[in-house]
Design a protein around this motif. Structure first.
Motif, PDB file in Angstrom:
ATOM      1  N   PRO A 127      27.118  33.253 -58.702  1.00  0.00           N
ATOM      2  CA  PRO A 127      25.752  33.308 -58.850  1.00  0.00           C
ATOM      3  C   PRO A 127      25.819  32.363 -60.272  1.00  0.00           C
ATOM      4  O   PRO A 127      27.069  31.967 -60.807  1.00  0.00           O
ATOM      5  CB  PRO A 127      26.089  34.950 -59.868  1.00  0.00           C
ATOM      6  N   GLY A 128      24.823  31.442 -59.962  1.00  0.00           N
ATOM      7  CA  GLY A 128      24.871  30.567 -60.914  1.00  0.00           C
ATOM      8  C   GLY A 128      24.211  29.098 -60.065  1.00  0.00           C
ATOM      9  O   GLY A 128      24.007  28.421 -61.065  1.00  0.00           O
ATOM     10  N   GLY A 129      24.072  29.208 -59.441  1.00  0.00           N
ATOM     11  CA  GLY A 129      23.995  28.219 -58.772  1.00  0.00           C
ATOM     12  C   GLY A 129      22.065  27.241 -58.595  1.00  0.00           C
ATOM     13  O   GLY A 129      21.848  28.278 -58.706  1.00  0.00           O
ATOM     14  N   TRP A 130      21.981  26.332 -57.938  1.00  0.00           N
ATOM     15  CA  TRP A 130      20.486  25.835 -57.728  1.00  0.00           C
ATOM     16  C   TRP A 130      20.362  25.294 -56.498  1.00  0.00           C
ATOM     17  O   TRP A 130      21.069  24.866 -55.855  1.00  0.00           O
ATOM     18  CB  TRP A 130      19.996  25.175 -58.416  1.00  0.00           C
ATOM     19  N   ASP A 131      18.919  25.750 -55.838  1.00  0.00           N
ATOM     20  CA  ASP A 131      18.663  24.660 -54.822  1.00  0.00           C
ATOM     21  C   ASP A 131      17.121  24.337 -55.177  1.00  0.00           C
ATOM     22  O   ASP A 131      16.368  24.511 -55.726  1.00  0.00           O
ATOM     23  CB  ASP A 131      17.957  25.722 -53.815  1.00  0.00           C
ATOM     24  N   TRP A 132      17.187  22.999 -55.102  1.00  0.00           N
ATOM     25  CA  TRP A 132      16.698  22.069 -55.718  1.00  0.00           C
ATOM     26  C   TRP A 132      15.413  21.429 -54.310  1.00  0.00           C
ATOM     27  O   TRP A 132      16.312  20.885 -53.678  1.00  0.00           O
ATOM     28  CB  TRP A 132      17.644  20.729 -56.560  1.00  0.00           C
ATOM     29  N   GLN A 133      14.692  22.351 -54.923  1.00  0.00           N
ATOM     30  CA  GLN A 133      13.337  21.462 -53.436  1.00  0.00           C
ATOM     31  C   GLN A 133      12.529  20.682 -54.238  1.00  0.00           C
ATOM     32  O   GLN A 133      11.940  20.627 -55.284  1.00  0.00           O
ATOM     33  CB  GLN A 133      12.870  22.854 -52.906  1.00  0.00           C
ATOM     34  N   LEU A 134      11.813  20.058 -53.128  1.00  0.00           N
ATOM     35  CA  LEU A 134      10.881  18.646 -53.297  1.00  0.00           C
ATOM     36  C   LEU A 134      10.362  18.986 -51.770  1.00  0.00           C
ATOM     37  O   LEU A 134      10.670  18.650 -50.856  1.00  0.00           O
ATOM     38  CB  LEU A 134      11.359  17.600 -53.616  1.00  0.00           C
ATOM     39  N   ARG A 135       8.412  19.472 -52.344  1.00  0.00           N
ATOM     40  CA  ARG A 135       7.624  19.350 -51.457  1.00  0.00           C
ATOM     41  C   ARG A 135       7.435  18.202 -51.765  1.00  0.00           C
ATOM     42  O   ARG A 135       6.560  17.879 -52.388  1.00  0.00           O
ATOM     43  CB  ARG A 135       6.773  20.371 -51.409  1.00  0.00           C
ATOM     44  N   ARG A 136       7.320  17.709 -49.753  1.00  0.00           N
ATOM     45  CA  ARG A 136       6.316  16.318 -49.497  1.00  0.00           C
ATOM     46  C   ARG A 136       4.975  16.455 -49.197  1.00  0.00           C
ATOM     47  O   ARG A 136       4.974  17.225 -48.244  1.00  0.00           O
ATOM     48  CB  ARG A 136       7.782  15.577 -48.751  1.00  0.00           C
ATOM     49  N   SER A 137       4.751  15.527 -49.642  1.00  0.00           N
ATOM     50  CA  SER A 137       2.453  14.899 -49.065  1.00  0.00           C
ATOM     51  C   SER A 137       2.852  15.509 -47.449  1.00  0.00           C
ATOM     52  O   SER A 137       1.693  15.599 -46.881  1.00  0.00           O
ATOM     53  CB  SER A 137       2.036  14.134 -49.531  1.00  0.00           C
ATOM     54  N   ASP A 138       3.811  15.298 -46.799  1.00  0.00           N
ATOM     55  CA  ASP A 138       4.015  15.842 -45.085  1.00  0.00           C
ATOM     56  C   ASP A 138       4.097  16.778 -44.912  1.00  0.00           C
ATOM     57  O   ASP A 138       4.368  17.197 -43.880  1.00  0.00           O
ATOM     58  CB  ASP A 138       4.935  14.315 -44.225  1.00  0.00           C
ATOM     59  N   GLY A 139       4.432  17.866 -45.576  1.00  0.00           N
ATOM     60  CA  GLY A 139       3.939  19.041 -45.532  1.00  0.00           C
ATOM     61  C   GLY A 139       5.540  19.733 -45.345  1.00  0.00           C
ATOM     62  O   GLY A 139       5.959  20.602 -45.204  1.00  0.00           O
ATOM     63  N   CYS A 140       6.358  19.159 -45.368  1.00  0.00           N
ATOM     64  CA  CYS A 140       8.317  18.863 -45.486  1.00  0.00           C
ATOM     65  C   CYS A 140       8.126  18.883 -46.781  1.00  0.00           C
ATOM     66  O   CYS A 140       8.240  18.896 -47.777  1.00  0.00           O
ATOM     67  CB  CYS A 140       8.852  18.050 -44.613  1.00  0.00           C
ATOM     68  N   THR A 141      10.081  20.027 -47.039  1.00  0.00           N
ATOM     69  CA  THR A 141      10.705  20.347 -47.879  1.00  0.00           C
ATOM     70  C   THR A 141      12.182  19.771 -47.798  1.00  0.00           C
ATOM     71  O   THR A 141      12.852  19.619 -46.904  1.00  0.00           O
ATOM     72  CB  THR A 141      10.426  21.556 -48.357  1.00  0.00           C
ATOM     73  N   ASP A 142      12.324  18.514 -48.982  1.00  0.00           N
ATOM     74  CA  ASP A 142      13.950  18.337 -49.190  1.00  0.00           C
ATOM     75  C   ASP A 142      13.931  19.535 -50.021  1.00  0.00           C
ATOM     76  O   ASP A 142      13.814  19.665 -51.020  1.00  0.00           O
ATOM     77  CB  ASP A 142      14.266  16.856 -49.511  1.00  0.00           C
ATOM     78  N   ILE A 143      15.946  19.731 -49.218  1.00  0.00           N
ATOM     79  CA  ILE A 143      16.810  20.398 -50.239  1.00  0.00           C
ATOM     80  C   ILE A 143      17.808  19.628 -50.772  1.00  0.00           C
ATOM     81  O   ILE A 143      18.827  19.500 -49.622  1.00  0.00           O
ATOM     82  CB  ILE A 143      16.619  21.858 -49.694  1.00  0.00           C
TER      83      ILE A 143
END
Length: 170
Positions: A75-91
């Motif tokens: 436990p303790g990690g992170w998933d950094w997500q970026l929801r883009r304007s094209d509907g996709c998400t960078d993880i």
């Protein structure tokens, strides 16, 4: 080409097995390495940025297992997500795993997840993980290229975990 280099090239070509001359040696194949089920806390919205909407998802634990490797997600990690304007998400997930024999390995797993295609078919999630393993039994993780598949695990209508399968390029 100098005589020395020409001789080396000829010797190298003759040293290949007969079937290798016909094979595409640069074409990789994939071998299953292991599967994780990573448990998650609900997403924490961090707000809109010039690049899209940022989300942070805490990693709370989980398990993994494959041929010759097994253990838990620390436990303790992170998933950094970026929801883009094209509907996709960078993880980009950054977390640690602990093998059942006590070895701690860092996992950084990046990818881009997109919603259903124009016909409504789900698109599979694909990632490219990088492992930092100590020298020894698991150092092969840091010496190989991998492809990951990612699918959500639902509970009570919400994503509670992700199932990730890692495949080693051979």
């Amino acid at each position: 080409m100098s005589r020395g280099l020409g001789a080396v090239a000829l010797i190298s070509a003759l040293a290949l097995p007969a079937h290798a001359a016909d094979a595409d040696l640069s074409k990789p194949s994939l071998e299953f390495a292991f599967e994780e089920v990573v448990t998650l806390s609900p997403a924490m919205p961090a707000g809109k940025t010039p690049y899209g909407e940022r989300l942070i998802i805490p990693i709370t634990g989980g398990t993994f297992e494959g041929p010759g490797i097994k253990g838990t997600i620390i436990p303790g990690g992170w998933d950094w997500q970026l929801r883009r304007s094209d509907g996709c998400t960078d993880i980009k997930a950054d977390y640690m795993i602990r093998t059942d024999d006590g070895v701690i390995i860092n996992v950084v797993n990046k990818g881009t997840l997109c919603g259903p295609d124009k016909d409504g078919k789900p698109r599979p999630g694909r990632t490219h993980p990088v492992f930092e393993a100590p020298l020894g039994k698991y150092e092969w993780l840091g010496q190989s290229a991998f492809l990951g598949t990612l699918e959500p695990v639902m509970a009570d209508g919400k994503v509670s975990a992700v199932r990730i399968r890692f495949y080693r390029a051979m």
